[in-house]
Design a protein around this motif. Structure first.
Motif, mmCIF file in Angstrom:
data_model
loop_
_atom_site.group_PDB
_atom_site.id
_atom_site.type_symbol
_atom_site.label_atom_id
_atom_site.label_comp_id
_atom_site.label_asym_id
_atom_site.label_seq_id
_atom_site.Cartn_x
_atom_site.Cartn_y
_atom_site.Cartn_z
ATOM 1 N N GLY A 68 0.902 -1.360 0.043
ATOM 2 C CA GLY A 68 -0.145 -0.070 -0.046
ATOM 3 C C GLY A 68 1.159 1.309 -0.081
ATOM 4 N N LEU A 69 0.361 2.339 -0.579
ATOM 5 C CA LEU A 69 1.080 3.373 -0.883
ATOM 6 C C LEU A 69 0.224 4.580 0.011
ATOM 7 C CD1 LEU A 69 2.335 3.254 -4.571
ATOM 8 C CD2 LEU A 69 3.431 2.766 -2.453
ATOM 9 N N VAL A 70 1.113 5.717 0.100
ATOM 10 C CA VAL A 70 0.357 7.006 0.732
ATOM 11 C C VAL A 70 0.021 8.124 -0.156
ATOM 12 C CG1 VAL A 70 0.809 8.459 2.676
ATOM 13 C CG2 VAL A 70 1.658 6.350 3.045
ATOM 14 N N HIS A 71 -1.062 8.597 -0.134
ATOM 15 C CA HIS A 71 -1.714 9.615 -0.932
ATOM 16 C C HIS A 71 -2.138 10.893 -0.058
ATOM 17 C CE1 HIS A 71 -3.220 6.448 -3.959
ATOM 18 N NE2 HIS A 71 -2.908 5.805 -2.944
ATOM 19 N N ILE A 72 -1.721 11.978 -0.467
ATOM 20 C CA ILE A 72 -2.158 13.055 -0.011
ATOM 21 C C ILE A 72 -2.767 14.238 -1.335
ATOM 22 C CG2 ILE A 72 -1.474 15.422 1.000
ATOM 23 C CD1 ILE A 72 0.841 14.114 2.467
ATOM 24 N N TYR A 73 -4.251 14.690 -0.720
ATOM 25 C CA TYR A 73 -4.689 15.769 -1.458
ATOM 26 C C TYR A 73 -4.667 16.951 -0.543
ATOM 27 C CZ TYR A 73 -6.078 11.680 -4.374
ATOM 28 O OH TYR A 73 -6.450 10.389 -5.197
ATOM 29 N N THR A 74 -3.893 17.911 -0.923
ATOM 30 C CA THR A 74 -3.848 19.210 -0.338
ATOM 31 C C THR A 74 -4.247 20.472 -1.041
ATOM 32 O OG1 THR A 74 -2.659 20.300 1.357
ATOM 33 C CG2 THR A 74 -1.255 19.412 -0.510
ATOM 34 N N GLY A 75 -4.109 21.403 -0.678
ATOM 35 C CA GLY A 75 -4.302 22.585 -1.468
ATOM 36 C C GLY A 75 -5.723 23.377 -1.016
ATOM 37 N N LYS A 104 4.344 6.446 9.028
ATOM 38 C CA LYS A 104 5.826 5.939 8.855
ATOM 39 C C LYS A 104 5.643 4.383 9.190
ATOM 40 C CE LYS A 104 10.499 6.886 10.303
ATOM 41 N NZ LYS A 104 11.214 7.113 8.901
ATOM 42 N N ASN A 105 4.978 4.170 10.232
ATOM 43 C CA ASN A 105 4.624 2.577 10.602
ATOM 44 C C ASN A 105 3.513 1.986 10.308
ATOM 45 O OD1 ASN A 105 7.267 2.656 12.303
ATOM 46 N ND2 ASN A 105 6.001 4.398 13.593
ATOM 47 N N LYS A 106 2.829 2.260 9.228
ATOM 48 C CA LYS A 106 1.582 1.548 8.599
ATOM 49 C C LYS A 106 1.629 0.310 8.176
ATOM 50 C CE LYS A 106 1.201 2.848 3.892
ATOM 51 N NZ LYS A 106 1.273 1.490 3.553
ATOM 52 N N PRO A 107 0.795 -0.827 8.264
ATOM 53 C CA PRO A 107 0.908 -2.027 7.803
ATOM 54 C C PRO A 107 1.278 -1.953 6.417
ATOM 55 C CG PRO A 107 -0.864 -1.906 9.163
ATOM 56 C CD PRO A 107 -0.593 -0.490 8.946
ATOM 57 N N SER A 108 2.167 -2.669 5.851
ATOM 58 C CA SER A 108 2.809 -2.569 4.529
ATOM 59 C C SER A 108 1.594 -2.612 3.444
ATOM 60 C CB SER A 108 3.736 -3.774 4.263
ATOM 61 O OG SER A 108 3.213 -4.937 4.472
ATOM 62 N N HIS A 109 0.687 -3.311 3.661
ATOM 63 C CA HIS A 109 -0.601 -3.702 2.663
ATOM 64 C C HIS A 109 -1.460 -2.618 2.618
ATOM 65 C CE1 HIS A 109 -2.939 -4.286 6.559
ATOM 66 N NE2 HIS A 109 -4.033 -4.235 5.647
ATOM 67 N N LEU A 110 -1.249 -1.558 3.564
ATOM 68 C CA LEU A 110 -2.501 -0.406 3.751
ATOM 69 C C LEU A 110 -2.040 0.746 2.868
ATOM 70 C CD1 LEU A 110 -5.143 0.349 5.402
ATOM 71 C CD2 LEU A 110 -3.331 1.588 6.772
ATOM 72 N N GLU A 111 -3.214 1.144 1.749
ATOM 73 C CA GLU A 111 -3.262 1.999 0.951
ATOM 74 C C GLU A 111 -3.807 3.289 2.109
ATOM 75 O OE1 GLU A 111 -2.267 3.229 -2.758
ATOM 76 O OE2 GLU A 111 -2.052 1.324 -1.681
ATOM 77 N N LEU A 112 -3.100 4.348 2.157
ATOM 78 C CA LEU A 112 -3.432 5.513 3.214
ATOM 79 C C LEU A 112 -4.015 6.790 2.333
ATOM 80 C CD1 LEU A 112 -3.966 6.229 6.040
ATOM 81 C CD2 LEU A 112 -1.350 6.519 6.321
#
Length: 173
Positions: free
Chosen positions: A3-10, A125-133
């Motif tokens: 899983g990867l980490v996404h940010i929607y900002t602005g 930083k420590n989320k489970p590796s499978h988790l898309e955040l």
């Protein structure tokens, strides 16, 4: 799949809408999605659709919010900090059982002082590796931006509010 980490900002419209769309796509592919909304009271039209997608897509929020943060008393701010931490801890405890977690307006919760940026940073930083955040909100802290795999900045070029047009049901809420 990791899983990867996404940010929607602005400062533009569409951060939550983008996150909801991604959540619907994930649920449609068989993933288990949890969306937690911070700093948002009242009901929105997307809640009606998300409710129909249970149990694949669940939405949790603090239903006691009835004011903007700048209208709250110190006691109400204290209650918001407690409620925000409880919701965030729910995200942490759900992380192993979900494929995607959306932390909607988590950046607002950080900016308003309702949650410590370090708690969010440590979770990312420590989320489970499978988790898309997926995280949304204005003014994403640079430390979180550095950790993320996707960062989309949505900026307002034009907005009807500047012409005095109020928020419309089904479009802005």
């Amino acid at each position: 799949m990791d899983g990867l980490v996404h940010i929607y900002t602005g400062n533009g419209k569409g951060k939550t809408t983008a996150a909801v769309g991604l959540g619907i796509r994930a649920a449609g592919s068989g993933m288990k999605v949890l969306m937690i909304q911070f700093c948002k009271g009242g009901s929105t039209c997307e809640e009606l659709v998300i409710a129909q997608l249970k149990p694949a897509f669940e939405l949790l929020k603090d239903k006691k919010i009835s004011k903007f943060t700048w209208q709250m008393t110190e006691e109400e701010h204290k209650q918001m900090r407690e409620n925000t931490l409880n919701l965030f801890n729910l995200a942490i405890s759900s992380a192993n059982n979900k494929d995607m977690i959306i932390l909607d307006e988590i950046m607002a919760a950080i900016s308003a002082g309702f949650i410590d940026e370090k708690l969010v940073f440590d979770f990312v930083k420590n989320k489970p590796s499978h988790l898309e955040l997926v995280m949304t909100g204005r003014n994403a802290p640079e430390k979180l931006v550095e950790l993320a795999d996707y960062v989309s900045e949505i900026n307002a070029v034009k907005h009807p509010m500047t012409k005095g047009i109020d928020a419309r049901k089904g479009i802005e809420f």
